[in-house]
Write a protein that holds these residues in place. Sequence first.
Motif, short mmCIF file in Angstrom:
data_model
loop_
_atom_site.label_atom_id
_atom_site.label_comp_id
_atom_site.label_asym_id
_atom_site.label_seq_id
_atom_site.Cartn_x
_atom_site.Cartn_y
_atom_site.Cartn_z
N ARG A 145 -49.89 19.62 20.23
CA ARG A 145 -50.82 19.78 19.10
C ARG A 145 -50.75 21.17 18.48
N THR A 180 -56.53 16.62 18.10
CA THR A 180 -56.80 17.60 17.04
C THR A 180 -57.73 16.95 16.02
N LEU A 218 -40.65 32.65 18.92
CA LEU A 218 -40.50 31.47 18.06
C LEU A 218 -39.07 30.99 18.19
N LEU A 228 -39.32 23.00 18.52
CA LEU A 228 -39.82 24.36 18.23
C LEU A 228 -40.94 24.78 19.18
N VAL A 288 -48.86 20.08 14.11
CA VAL A 288 -49.70 20.02 12.90
C VAL A 288 -49.17 20.95 11.80
N GLY A 315 -40.23 34.78 9.56
CA GLY A 315 -39.90 33.63 10.40
C GLY A 315 -39.24 34.00 11.72
N THR A 353 -55.42 26.62 9.48
CA THR A 353 -54.12 26.75 8.78
C THR A 353 -54.19 26.55 7.28
N1 ACO Z 1 -56.09 21.13 17.26
C1 ACO Z 1 -57.16 21.54 17.99
N2 ACO Z 1 -57.10 22.61 18.80
C2 ACO Z 1 -55.94 23.29 18.85
C3 ACO Z 1 -54.79 22.91 18.11
C4 ACO Z 1 -54.90 21.78 17.29
N3 ACO Z 1 -53.88 21.33 16.53
N4 ACO Z 1 -53.80 23.78 18.37
C5 ACO Z 1 -54.28 24.67 19.25
N5 ACO Z 1 -55.58 24.37 19.54
C6 ACO Z 1 -56.50 25.09 20.43
C7 ACO Z 1 -55.80 25.90 21.47
O1 ACO Z 1 -55.50 25.11 22.60
C8 ACO Z 1 -56.83 26.97 21.76
O2 ACO Z 1 -57.78 26.42 22.61
P1 ACO Z 1 -58.43 27.35 23.77
O3 ACO Z 1 -59.15 28.43 23.03
O4 ACO Z 1 -59.35 26.39 24.50
O5 ACO Z 1 -57.29 27.85 24.58
C9 ACO Z 1 -57.50 27.19 20.40
O6 ACO Z 1 -57.23 26.02 19.63
C10 ACO Z 1 -57.02 28.41 19.67
O7 ACO Z 1 -55.58 28.38 19.66
P2 ACO Z 1 -54.76 29.55 19.01
O8 ACO Z 1 -53.29 29.32 19.20
O9 ACO Z 1 -55.31 30.85 19.47
O10 ACO Z 1 -55.14 29.33 17.47
P3 ACO Z 1 -54.85 30.28 16.25
O11 ACO Z 1 -56.11 30.55 15.55
O12 ACO Z 1 -53.96 31.44 16.60
O13 ACO Z 1 -54.01 29.32 15.29
C11 ACO Z 1 -51.73 28.94 14.59
C12 ACO Z 1 -52.76 28.82 15.70
C13 ACO Z 1 -52.20 28.11 13.41
C14 ACO Z 1 -50.39 28.45 15.07
C15 ACO Z 1 -51.62 30.42 14.14
O14 ACO Z 1 -51.50 31.24 15.25
C16 ACO Z 1 -50.47 30.69 13.20
O15 ACO Z 1 -50.43 30.24 12.06
N6 ACO Z 1 -49.47 31.53 13.64
C17 ACO Z 1 -48.37 31.95 12.81
C18 ACO Z 1 -47.39 30.88 12.48
C19 ACO Z 1 -46.25 31.44 11.64
O16 ACO Z 1 -46.46 32.19 10.72
N7 ACO Z 1 -45.02 31.14 11.96
C20 ACO Z 1 -43.91 31.78 11.28
C21 ACO Z 1 -42.98 30.93 10.65
S1 ACO Z 1 -42.52 29.44 11.47
C22 ACO Z 1 -40.79 29.41 11.58
O17 ACO Z 1 -40.12 30.39 11.47
C23 ACO Z 1 -40.12 28.09 11.80
#
Ligand code: ACO
Length: 333
Positions: free
Chosen positions: A158, A35, A198, A221, A162, A321, A44
């Motif tokens: 990853r 990452t 989740l 998780l 993060v 959540g 994020t």
């Molecule tokens: N570093 C680099 N690349 C990454 C990483 C990382 N850390 N993580 C994922 N990628 C890649 C993926 O593999 C994917 O690659 P691909 O296109 O080649 O397949 C690309 O980045 C896009 O991944 P997405 O999962 O589509 O990324 P997205 O823009 O959706 O962001 C995130 C991911 C940050 C998790 C977002 O979806 C999010 O915030 N979701 C909501 C989280 C949330 O609100 N949770 C609720 C509460 S948590 C709880 O209750 C405990």
Amino acid sequence: MSEKTSVIDVCIAGTGSYVPEKILTNEELAARVDTSDEWIVTRTGIKERRIAADDEFTSHMASKAARRALEQAGLEPLDIELIIVATITPDTPTPATACHVQQQIGAFNAVAFDISAACSGFLYAMKISKRLISDGAFKNALIIGAEKLSTVTNWEDRSTCVLFGDGAGAAILRRAEPGEGSIVATEMGTDGNLTHLLEIPGGGSACPITSENVNQHTHTLNMQGKEVFKIAVNRMKEAAEKVIARAGWKAEEIACVIPHQANRRIIDAIADRLAVPNERVFINLHKYGNTSAASIAIAMDEANRTGAFKRGEYIVLVAFGAGLTWAAAAIRW
Ligand code: ACO
């Protein structure tokens, strides 16, 4: 789930929070998994998060936050009648982390129990305790959101490692005197059809702890981030709108919105949809990441102590959540 107007008003008399000393930066994570600081910040908004020491448990962080809230409220531990800890990372499956907190802070007159509603847990605790106080069952309550998410994070994944961090936030609720603020409206909801989006699949009765299960990271998780993202924006918006409407407020009258600190893009989308200017939306996720149940509690304490709102002003809290769960509260401070 909505509510009728309460007979006894309930106010927030004090807030407190605690985060562990150790900071884990995006650069440090980039040295462990594939990452980059750029990806994490862009997707994020998170720059760093706190990680609790090995011998620092959820209850220890919760107790530190609780002592600060008690001090601000001008109450002694023995004054407290009810303790609710919201957490998905309890010290132990049983007894409840709230029992450890009761012992650690010496609040021996309090009934103590935990609730599990993930990131919405602190607002669930707020609604439950508000109702119990306004019904006359208790004079006051100590509510805490506390998490040691570093223990349920898959540090090789990853897409999730993060996002999360450790910490605790607390608030003292009590009967309001005439002229004091009050929790004006609360809302909470659940959609059990979406449990799979989740979850921590292991460690419970469905998938008990075995060395094989642990090797497969079942105790950490899992999240389908994209799906959660879309639903989070809609549900948080609806929940916030409900409490604002029930309180009879207009968007321009709200001094501060404190959303669950999961993702900067989710927060911006909600501010947009609620038509609240960005400068009135409290954000600290760049420092702590997503601390689940602790998130809103820590943010509310920081906002309170840094003067993001004053007595008498209107604030809105809104969370989302695992569950999936969501919740909101409208508070005249
Ligand atoms: N570093 C680099 N690349 C990454 C990483 C990382 N850390 N993580 C994922 N990628 C890649 C993926 O593999 C994917 O690659 P691909 O296109 O080649 O397949 C690309 O980045 C896009 O991944 P997405 O999962 O589509 O990324 P997205 O823009 O959706 O962001 C995130 C991911 C940050 C998790 C977002 O979806 C999010 O915030 N979701 C909501 C989280 C949330 O609100 N949770 C609720 C509460 S948590 C709880 O209750 C405990």
